[in-house]
Design a protein around this motif. Structure first.
Motif: not given
Length: 293
Positions: A192-205
């Motif tokens: 919210s503080a930096c608003s990247p153009n893209y955000v990808g959510a991965l899961t720890l593996y």
């Protein structure tokens, strides 16, 4: 004749069709406990003669290349003069380029002056891939990220101010069950503080080669989140992200049990509605045998 890569070779999923030039080998930091991508390599910077030869060769073979990714994990660690030289030469040799990109650690962005970042951007380097991982300083320390939330925000905003497109990654489950709420709250605050153009959510593996190191550095018992908890984290993350600028959000990585995508702020409620639906339809889960980091 194709390039003789120094393996292992990695690139972001969105660079699957990109031509890759290894201007560095390995990672100069190489301490993140969740990442074993470059543990088999000693960091080094490739000499200009080698890089130039490869650019010349591929410009003849693939002259219509549109995207180029500069590997390995730490290309931005290069001296600014050298990076500008490489990027300018690539732009000269490939006339149809849409973009040149590379991975970027927060510390490497912060080491560059705004003028240096602008010179590289003006030369043709226009996109950075940066790992946020978590917005919790407690977790960032436990996974030896080499950054805190404040410096991550500062780095992303610094690059965006110059004109770079920022694609950032976060990791669901990185804090385990104990720190789940703190992990998501802090991560949403950073986004919210930096608003990247893209955000990808991965899961720890955690693969076998890195699992022991991760558990040791974590410093206390680590209880992995379940698939249901990971979906709860995803729901809480989307719910808590508050941005005015558009942020393209993707949670469709191969490590994820569930897939979701949308663009903030307009698709926020649609994504939350889809998660509510998925909770009622567990059959849509990706089988564990088909997941990987």
């Amino acid at each position: 004749m194709m390039l003789n890569y120094d393996y292992p070779l990695y690139r972001p999923p969105s660079e699957a069709r990109s031509l890759i030039f290894q201007v560095t080998l390995g990672c100069s930091f190489n301490e993140c406990s969740f990442c074993d991508m470059y543990r088999s390599k000693e960091y080094s910077e490739r000499p200009w003669d080698e890089v130039k030869l490869e650019i010349d060769m591929m410009a003849k073979q693939l002259p219509d290349t549109q995207r180029i990714f500069l590997a390995d994990g730490d290309a931005l660690n290069l001296d600014t003069e050298y990076m500008v030289k490489v990027v300018k030469y690539i732009k000269e040799k490939f006339q149809n380029l849409e973009r040149i990109s590379c991975y970027a650690m927060p510390m490497n962005i912060l080491k560059k002056t705004p003028e240096e970042l602008k010179r590289m951007h003006d030369a043709g380097l226009t996109m950075f891939y940066l790992g946020i991982e978590s917005g919790s300083d407690v977790i960032l320390k436990k996974v030896t990220k080499g950054a805190i939330a404040k410096t991550i925000i500062k780095a992303v905003n610094k690059a965006k101010d110059v004109g770079y497109t920022m694609s950032c990654m976060v990791i669901l489950g990185l804090g385990g069950s104990k720190y789940s709420k703190e992990h998501i709250r802090g991560t949403a605050e950073v986004i919210s503080a930096c608003s990247p153009n893209y955000v990808g959510a991965l899961t720890l593996y955690l693969e076998n080669g890195i699992k022991d190191e991760f558990l040791t550095k974590f410093g206390e018992e680590f209880v992995p989140v379940s698939d249901e908890q990971a979906l709860d984290e995803l729901e809480d993350l989307i719910s808590q992200i508050d941005v005015k600028d558009e942020v393209v959000f993707r949670a469709n990585h191969g490590s994820n049990a569930y897939t979701i995508k949308g663009t903030f702020p307009q698709d926020k409620q649609d994504m939350l509605d889809k998660i509510s639906w998925m909770k009622k339809h567990p059959e849509v889960i990706r089988p564990k045998g088909l997941r990987g980091f």
